[in-house]
Enzyme design. Structure first.
Site, PDB file in Angstrom:
ATOM      1  N   GLY A  68       0.896  -1.068   0.020  1.00 27.75           N
ATOM      2  CA  GLY A  68      -0.108   0.013   0.111  1.00 27.75           C
ATOM      3  C   GLY A  68       1.025   1.285   0.060  1.00 27.75           C
ATOM      4  O   GLY A  68       0.557   2.241  -0.744  1.00 27.75           O
ATOM      5  N   ASN A 137      -7.756   3.821   9.141  1.00 25.77           N
ATOM      6  CA  ASN A 137      -6.914   2.554   9.699  1.00 25.77           C
ATOM      7  C   ASN A 137      -7.230   2.739  11.125  1.00 25.77           C
ATOM      8  O   ASN A 137      -7.232   1.757  11.705  1.00 25.77           O
ATOM      9  CB  ASN A 137      -5.528   2.691   9.040  1.00 25.77           C
ATOM     10  N   GLN A 165      -7.256  -0.256   3.896  1.00 27.99           N
ATOM     11  CA  GLN A 165      -8.031  -0.743   4.861  1.00 27.99           C
ATOM     12  C   GLN A 165      -9.462  -1.215   4.497  1.00 27.99           C
ATOM     13  O   GLN A 165     -10.038  -2.100   5.072  1.00 27.99           O
ATOM     14  CB  GLN A 165      -8.265   0.094   5.907  1.00 27.99           C
ATOM     15  N   HIS A 187      -1.538  -7.888   2.388  1.00 30.10           N
ATOM     16  CA  HIS A 187      -1.591  -8.196   3.588  1.00 30.10           C
ATOM     17  C   HIS A 187      -2.769  -7.612   4.737  1.00 30.10           C
ATOM     18  O   HIS A 187      -2.692  -8.174   5.709  1.00 30.10           O
ATOM     19  CB  HIS A 187      -0.022  -8.050   4.480  1.00 30.10           C
ATOM     20  N   CYS A 305       4.060   5.238  19.163  1.00 25.40           N
ATOM     21  CA  CYS A 305       4.871   4.932  20.358  1.00 25.40           C
ATOM     22  C   CYS A 305       6.320   5.171  19.769  1.00 25.40           C
ATOM     23  O   CYS A 305       6.645   4.250  18.731  1.00 25.40           O
ATOM     24  CB  CYS A 305       4.735   3.875  21.317  1.00 25.40           C
TER      25      CYS A 305
HETATM   26  N1  PLP Z   1      -2.704   3.119   3.878  1.00 30.47           N
HETATM   27  C1  PLP Z   1      -3.456   2.790   4.972  1.00 30.47           C
HETATM   28  C2  PLP Z   1      -4.902   3.276   5.363  1.00 30.47           C
HETATM   29  C3  PLP Z   1      -2.843   1.947   5.882  1.00 30.47           C
HETATM   30  O1  PLP Z   1      -3.567   1.480   6.854  1.00 30.47           O
HETATM   31  C4  PLP Z   1      -1.614   1.287   5.533  1.00 30.47           C
HETATM   32  C5  PLP Z   1      -0.870   0.276   6.704  1.00 30.47           C
HETATM   33  O2  PLP Z   1      -1.144   0.333   7.679  1.00 30.47           O
HETATM   34  C6  PLP Z   1      -1.077   1.619   4.342  1.00 30.47           C
HETATM   35  C7  PLP Z   1      -1.615   2.647   3.589  1.00 30.47           C
HETATM   36  C8  PLP Z   1       0.218   1.118   3.913  1.00 30.47           C
HETATM   37  O3  PLP Z   1       0.075  -0.138   3.354  1.00 30.47           O
HETATM   38  P1  PLP Z   1       1.387  -1.380   3.334  1.00 30.47           P
HETATM   39  O4  PLP Z   1       1.581  -1.593   4.747  1.00 30.47           O
HETATM   40  O5  PLP Z   1       0.888  -2.367   2.536  1.00 30.47           O
HETATM   41  O6  PLP Z   1       2.508  -0.605   2.677  1.00 30.47           O
END
Ligand code: PLP
Length: 403
Positions: A68, A137, A165, A187, A305
């Site tokens: 992502g 997220n 998400q 994932h 954190c």
């Molecule tokens: N965009 C959102 C809304 C996400 O929650 C995340 C990962 O938590 C990402 C992008 C990044 O995705 P990736 O972990 O596949 O790089």
């Protein structure tokens, strides 16, 4: 371990495992012209086709990425070139980091973007690229993306949608949304880490690469693709429906937390059915995460954190939640969550809240249950509801309002 951190990463789906196992036996490089290469390319193109159909795009306009983050970065690099950039206040760091200096689109207290503010931003200045996520997220709050897309079209702006998400948890139809690009990640829907994709609208499908390399993906993303991960990605996407079945369990999580004095962040907005963000006034998020982890329940902090310090969540801060922004945890149910997970969470959360002496309500619950049931290896029956009682949505042993 009761794993309730699906928005960090979903457990691997068996369909994805099987598809990967089969693809691992395919030796070729999809760029090679010989039979072995063509076999690997077939696996990849089948996956491309399934993913495009599953999420409403055209196979030729789907670019595989490493995940992502790269899909977001590629969209902003390619579609934002020469444009000013506007991003939602609650976008993921993958978008924020790729768009430094972007104008920020405010959200309301539930995390929903202000479309009047978007219209004003678009009316004022040169053509823009707008980045608006489909679902957040941390809170699960969904954005009015189709309406934003219509506004963008009216003002000659482009729209990139982070659906990382949302995919696999709510209906995602790229062409119906009317956006220019959409990012998804393997994932987050039960496939392996290491694969993702950017869907592009036909008018903008010939983008400049962020990584040029050997010209793979029709020159839009260089690098030898991870064929087995891509096969697992597609299998997971096909196996995932939406997460509606998880909503009753998610609601029980919220009832249990609210009974202990917690506040549900984003309550009232349309939200992902697997996600909740609950803030416990006065209790640091990292303390909650650690206390729950010690009880075998894995959740995450809305706040980031680092070096022992808790940074308040930019998402919750943008929603105007003040100090609660550093006091919220995210509970995100994986596709295989069950009532036992929720019972374990409810018991651990009540003990955590009581031990930290910051929820009178939770203390009363513990005292009442201890008086009625007696201590049994530190765990009262009243605080560990049976699967049957949870299935009936019977949380009468908890008190408090449910939002
Ligand atoms: N965009 C959102 C809304 C996400 O929650 C995340 C990962 O938590 C990402 C992008 C990044 O995705 P990736 O972990 O596949 O790089």
């Amino acid at each position: 371990m009761h794993y309730l951190d699906a928005n960090a990463t979903e457990p691997l789906r068996p369909e994805a495992r099987a598809a990967m196992a089969a693809a691992l036996d395919v030796t070729g490089n999809p760029s090679s012209v010989h039979g072995a290469g063509r076999a690997a390319r077939r696996v990849m193109e089948d996956a491309r086709e399934s993913l495009a159909v599953r999420f409403g795009g055209r196979p030729a306009d789907l670019v595989f990425t490493s995940g992502g983050t790269e899909a977001d970065a590629l969209a902003i690099h390619a579609l934002g070139a020469g444009r000013r950039i506007v991003i939602g206040a609650t976008e993921h760091d993958a978008v924020r980091a790729a768009a430094p200096g972007a104008a920020i689109l405010p959200v309301d207290r539930t995390g929903v973007a202000d479309l009047d503010a978007l219209a004003a931003l678009l009316a004022d200045g040169p053509p823009a690229l707008v980045c608006l996520m489909l679902a957040n997220n941390e809170t699960g709050t969904m954005q009015p993306v189709a309406e934003a897309a219509a506004l963008c079209r009216r003002h000659g702006a482009r729209l990139h949608v982070d659906a990382v998400q949302a995919a696999g948890r709510m209906a995602v139809d790229f062409s119906a949304l009317g956006a220019d690009s959409l990012a998804i990640s393997s994932h987050k829907l039960g496939g392996p880490a290491g694969a993702g994709a950017l869907l592009l609208a036909p008018e903008v499908a010939s983008i400049a690469p962020l990584i040029a390399g050997g010209g793979q993906e029709r020159g839009r993303r260089g690098g030898t693709p991870p064929v087995a991960a891509i096969a697992g990605f597609a299998a997971a996407a096909l196996a995932s429906g939406d997460a509606t079945a998880l909503k009753p369990l998610r609601d029980l999580v919220e009832q249990a937390a609210v009974a202990c004095g917690a506040v549900v962040c984003g309550a009232g907005a349309a939200r992902l059915p697997n996600t909740t963000c609950v803030a416990l006034p006065g209790v640091r998020a990292d303390a909650q995460v650690i206390a729950l982890d010690l009880e075998g329940v894995a959740v995450s902090a809305g706040a980031a954190c680092s070096s022992g310090k808790v940074a308040a969540s930019h998402v919750l801060a943008a929603m105007g939640l003040g100090p609660l922004a550093g006091q919220a945890i995210r509970v995100s149910l994986p596709w295989n969550a069950d009532a036992d997970d929720i019972a374990a969470f409810a018991a651990a959360y009540a003990r955590m809240a009581a031990r930290l002496c910051l929820s009178r309500c939770a203390k009363e619950v513990v005292q009442r249950s201890d008086a009625g049931e007696g201590r049994n290896a530190g765990e009262s029956r009243a605080l560990r509801p049976s699967r049957a009682s949870l299935t009936r949505l019977d949380l009468s042993h908890f008190v408090g309002e449910v939002s």
